[in-house]
Design a protein around this motif. Structure first.
Motif, PDB file in Angstrom:
ATOM      1  N   ASP A 265      88.619  67.953  75.133  1.00 14.55           N
ATOM      2  CA  ASP A 265      88.926  68.495  73.811  1.00 14.55           C
ATOM      3  C   ASP A 265      88.721  67.465  72.720  1.00 14.55           C
ATOM      4  O   ASP A 265      88.724  66.258  72.955  1.00 14.55           O
ATOM      5  CB  ASP A 265      90.365  69.039  73.758  1.00 14.55           C
ATOM      6  N   ILE A 266      88.506  67.977  71.535  1.00 12.33           N
ATOM      7  CA  ILE A 266      88.624  67.242  70.274  1.00 12.33           C
ATOM      8  C   ILE A 266      89.745  67.939  69.519  1.00 12.33           C
ATOM      9  O   ILE A 266      89.690  69.156  69.312  1.00 12.33           O
ATOM     10  CB  ILE A 266      87.319  67.274  69.472  1.00 12.33           C
TER      11      ILE A 266
ATOM     12  N   ILE B  96      93.367  65.598  60.648  1.00  5.77           N
ATOM     13  CA  ILE B  96      92.814  64.428  61.343  1.00  5.77           C
ATOM     14  C   ILE B  96      92.127  64.908  62.616  1.00  5.77           C
ATOM     15  O   ILE B  96      92.765  65.511  63.485  1.00  5.77           O
ATOM     16  CB  ILE B  96      93.911  63.408  61.717  1.00  5.77           C
ATOM     17  N   ALA B  97      90.828  64.657  62.719  1.00  6.27           N
ATOM     18  CA  ALA B  97      90.097  64.967  63.952  1.00  6.27           C
ATOM     19  C   ALA B  97      90.266  63.796  64.916  1.00  6.27           C
ATOM     20  O   ALA B  97      89.834  62.677  64.629  1.00  6.27           O
ATOM     21  CB  ALA B  97      88.627  65.209  63.660  1.00  6.27           C
TER      22      ALA B  97
ATOM     23  N   ILE C  12      82.926  67.659  65.840  1.00  2.64           N
ATOM     24  CA  ILE C  12      83.885  67.060  64.904  1.00  2.64           C
ATOM     25  C   ILE C  12      83.581  67.489  63.476  1.00  2.64           C
ATOM     26  O   ILE C  12      84.468  67.929  62.729  1.00  2.64           O
ATOM     27  CB  ILE C  12      83.860  65.529  65.015  1.00  2.64           C
ATOM     28  N   ASN C  13      82.325  67.366  63.071  1.00  2.73           N
ATOM     29  CA  ASN C  13      81.955  67.699  61.691  1.00  2.73           C
ATOM     30  C   ASN C  13      82.189  69.169  61.373  1.00  2.73           C
ATOM     31  O   ASN C  13      82.469  69.532  60.218  1.00  2.73           O
ATOM     32  CB  ASN C  13      80.501  67.337  61.438  1.00  2.73           C
ATOM     33  N   SER C  14      82.085  70.027  62.396  1.00  2.00           N
ATOM     34  CA  SER C  14      82.279  71.465  62.155  1.00  2.00           C
ATOM     35  C   SER C  14      83.710  71.788  61.750  1.00  2.00           C
ATOM     36  O   SER C  14      83.961  72.840  61.154  1.00  2.00           O
ATOM     37  CB  SER C  14      81.904  72.256  63.406  1.00  2.00           C
ATOM     38  N   THR C  15      84.654  70.887  62.052  1.00  2.00           N
ATOM     39  CA  THR C  15      86.055  71.127  61.686  1.00  2.00           C
ATOM     40  C   THR C  15      86.355  70.704  60.251  1.00  2.00           C
ATOM     41  O   THR C  15      87.466  70.964  59.761  1.00  2.00           O
ATOM     42  CB  THR C  15      87.003  70.372  62.636  1.00  2.00           C
ATOM     43  N   GLN C  16      85.410  70.036  59.601  1.00  2.00           N
ATOM     44  CA  GLN C  16      85.575  69.550  58.225  1.00  2.00           C
ATOM     45  C   GLN C  16      86.895  68.789  58.057  1.00  2.00           C
ATOM     46  O   GLN C  16      87.744  69.143  57.227  1.00  2.00           O
ATOM     47  CB  GLN C  16      85.495  70.711  57.231  1.00  2.00           C
ATOM     48  N   PRO C  17      87.077  67.728  58.815  1.00  2.00           N
ATOM     49  CA  PRO C  17      88.348  67.002  58.781  1.00  2.00           C
ATOM     50  C   PRO C  17      88.477  66.141  57.522  1.00  2.00           C
ATOM     51  O   PRO C  17      87.478  65.772  56.880  1.00  2.00           O
ATOM     52  CB  PRO C  17      88.275  66.124  60.030  1.00  2.00           C
TER      53      PRO C  17
ATOM     54  N   HIS D 160      76.553  59.813  61.828  1.00  2.00           N
ATOM     55  CA  HIS D 160      76.573  61.072  61.080  1.00  2.00           C
ATOM     56  C   HIS D 160      77.954  61.705  61.002  1.00  2.00           C
ATOM     57  O   HIS D 160      78.085  62.840  60.542  1.00  2.00           O
ATOM     58  CB  HIS D 160      75.588  62.062  61.713  1.00  2.00           C
ATOM     59  N   LEU D 161      78.992  60.987  61.451  1.00  2.00           N
ATOM     60  CA  LEU D 161      80.349  61.500  61.299  1.00  2.00           C
ATOM     61  C   LEU D 161      80.700  61.600  59.818  1.00  2.00           C
ATOM     62  O   LEU D 161      80.422  60.675  59.043  1.00  2.00           O
ATOM     63  CB  LEU D 161      81.352  60.591  62.013  1.00  2.00           C
ATOM     64  N   ARG D 162      81.332  62.698  59.437  1.00  5.09           N
ATOM     65  CA  ARG D 162      81.629  62.926  58.025  1.00  5.09           C
ATOM     66  C   ARG D 162      83.088  63.371  57.859  1.00  5.09           C
ATOM     67  O   ARG D 162      83.544  64.324  58.484  1.00  5.09           O
ATOM     68  CB  ARG D 162      80.709  64.010  57.443  1.00  5.09           C
ATOM     69  N   ALA D 163      83.819  62.662  56.997  1.00  5.22           N
ATOM     70  CA  ALA D 163      85.191  63.030  56.654  1.00  5.22           C
ATOM     71  C   ALA D 163      85.513  62.454  55.287  1.00  5.22           C
ATOM     72  O   ALA D 163      85.033  61.370  54.923  1.00  5.22           O
ATOM     73  CB  ALA D 163      86.177  62.517  57.689  1.00  5.22           C
ATOM     74  N   ARG D 164      86.343  63.165  54.535  1.00  2.00           N
ATOM     75  CA  ARG D 164      86.629  62.769  53.145  1.00  2.00           C
ATOM     76  C   ARG D 164      87.237  61.374  53.058  1.00  2.00           C
ATOM     77  O   ARG D 164      86.924  60.600  52.160  1.00  2.00           O
ATOM     78  CB  ARG D 164      87.582  63.804  52.528  1.00  2.00           C
ATOM     79  N   HIS D 165      88.088  61.030  54.029  1.00  2.00           N
ATOM     80  CA  HIS D 165      88.738  59.719  54.019  1.00  2.00           C
ATOM     81  C   HIS D 165      88.167  58.774  55.072  1.00  2.00           C
ATOM     82  O   HIS D 165      88.767  57.738  55.362  1.00  2.00           O
ATOM     83  CB  HIS D 165      90.252  59.877  54.209  1.00  2.00           C
ATOM     84  N   GLY D 166      87.020  59.118  55.632  1.00  2.00           N
ATOM     85  CA  GLY D 166      86.322  58.204  56.520  1.00  2.00           C
ATOM     86  C   GLY D 166      86.672  58.367  57.996  1.00  2.00           C
ATOM     87  O   GLY D 166      87.523  59.174  58.382  1.00  2.00           O
TER      88      GLY D 166
END
Length: 424
Positions: free
Chosen positions: A413-414, A205-206, A229-234, A260-266
């Protein structure tokens, strides 16, 4: 009665601020210049321009002034606040140095042989200070003498301490500003959850909070946050409040990169206290249009755990405060649960409702040392991971900054929270 107490507290705060302002002016302007000199008049004018700009910047932001005016006032006004804080700290440290420096200079003026009757040579620092002072006020050179040397020595010490404090304050603020504008760094923490199924081991979780898009931090900053955030592939993104300081009309372009936020579960969003200063209902609708899912005292059942979100406590003034019963009251407590709540202070409600992990922000980690001591008193956890009964609380220091775009002793931080199953 409450109004009277509020007025008295407000008057006391203003009196304290006025006293501190007078002290800083005295040490940086009055003690370093001659009476009625051009240098003193100019220094006083410059010095008191800062507080005017600071109050104007705060008033423009909260009063809904034209956004261009907010932007014009924000940089000088807010930076002056940070500079004044560290100038004050430097001058207070200088109080300990001042007598030591004065005594050291006095020893240097004494003749090496007490039997010698000749007048000792005037140290170079005296000549420089005297010439600068005489040039500034158009005065004739002073006659040599012990009294003149004492005055000149005190002037030199005051100028040395003030210049050192100002240089240190400027360097501190400059470094802290660079740290904010550079963008937040990634922090990683592993949180074990007893109820988490083995299949969810390593779920990422980011967590991002306190971006504070506004007159200072705009679209470019939002883009850096999104890219980080996207670089962490959350697997999931949790935006836990204080996204903005301003209206949708003014800040919609700045918030555009959030689409443009991207995560498998949103990506999910809950309000912070600053959303209620900026029009929470409009922002909830707007972030939904950008692809984020607001959780307004609501819950969603993900494959491995329940994700819930509650409104910020600031919403109570509008009848939209946190409702833990609505968000968590009827859930299956055999499933793991993660709660998004902007302020850490609601942790005790989370414990009562059997939450396994609460994700929060709000504190900024104090943002500007030594404010971390005050923020620590006002919050159960200032930053990081702590346990309260069977509930764990993680507080991020946030991605942006409010007021001065400066952080000292509390880097942004993120956080990537990696959930761990005890069954794995």
């Amino acid at each position: 009665m409450g109004v009277v107490i509020g007025v008295l507290v407000g008057a006391g705060v203003l009196a304290l601020l006025a006293g501190l302002l007078w002290y800083v002016w005295r040490r940086t302007v009055r003690d370093t210049t001659r009476p009625r000199s051009r240098a003193r008049r100019a220094g006083t004018a410059v010095f008191f321009t800062g507080p005017v700009l600071a109050f104007a910047a705060l008033g423009a932001e909260r009063g809904g002034a034209p956004f261009l005016l907010q932007q014009i006032l924000a940089w000088p006004g807010f930076l002056w606040l940070a500079f004044a804080l560290y100038l004050l700290v430097g001058l207070l440290v200088g109080e300990a140095v001042r007598p030591l420096l004065g005594r050291w200079l006095a020893r240097r003026e004494r003749p090496s042989d007490a039997s010698e009757e000749r007048v000792p040579a005037r140290p170079a620092f005296e000549d420089e200070a005297r010439r600068a002072d005489e040039a500034g006020r158009g005065a004739q050179p002073q006659q040599a003498g012990t009294g003149g040397r004492d005055v000149t020595r005190r002037l030199f010490v005051s100028r040395a301490v003030a210049a050192t404090a100002a240089t240190a304050a400027a360097a501190t603020v400059g470094h802290g500003t660079y740290g904010v504008l550079r963008g937040p760094r990634i922090k990683r923490v592993t949180v074990p959850l007893a109820k988490l199924p083995r299949a969810a081991h390593g779920f990422r979780i980011a967590v991002v909070s306190d971006i504070h898009l506004g007159p200072v931090l705009g679209e470019g900053f939002a883009r850096r946050v999104v890219d980080t955030i996207n670089s962490t592939q959350p697997d999931l993104i949790a935006v836990v409040g204080d996204l903005v300081d301003g209206s949708v009309a003014d800040l919609a372009p700045a918030a555009r990169p959030l689409a443009h936020l991207r995560a498998r579960h949103g990506a999910y969003f809950v309000t912070g206290n600053h959303e209620y200063f900026s029009g929470a209902e409009q922002w909830v609708d707007h972030v939904r249009s950008l692809g984020l899912r607001p959780l307004e005292n609501a819950r969603t059942e993900l494959p491995y755990f329940d994700l819930a979100g509650v409104n910020d406590v600031q919403g109570e003034d509008e009848g939209e405060g946190p409702d833990f019963v609505k968000a968590l009251g009827d859930r299956d407590r055999t499933r793991a649960s993660v709660l998004m709540a902007h302020q850490p202070v609601v942790i005790h409600d989370a414990v009562e409702h059997g939450v396994d992990l609460q994700l929060s922000g709000h504190t900024h980690g104090g943002q500007l040392w030594p404010n971390n001591f005050v923020a620590d008193l006002a919050n159960p956890t200032l930053a990081g991971l702590e346990r309260y009964g069977d509930t764990q609380l993680y507080v991020t220091r946030g991605a942006g900054a409010w007021g001065p775009p400066v952080r000292v002793g509390a880097p942004s931080d993120i956080t990537v929270v990696e959930l761990a199953s005890l069954r794995a």
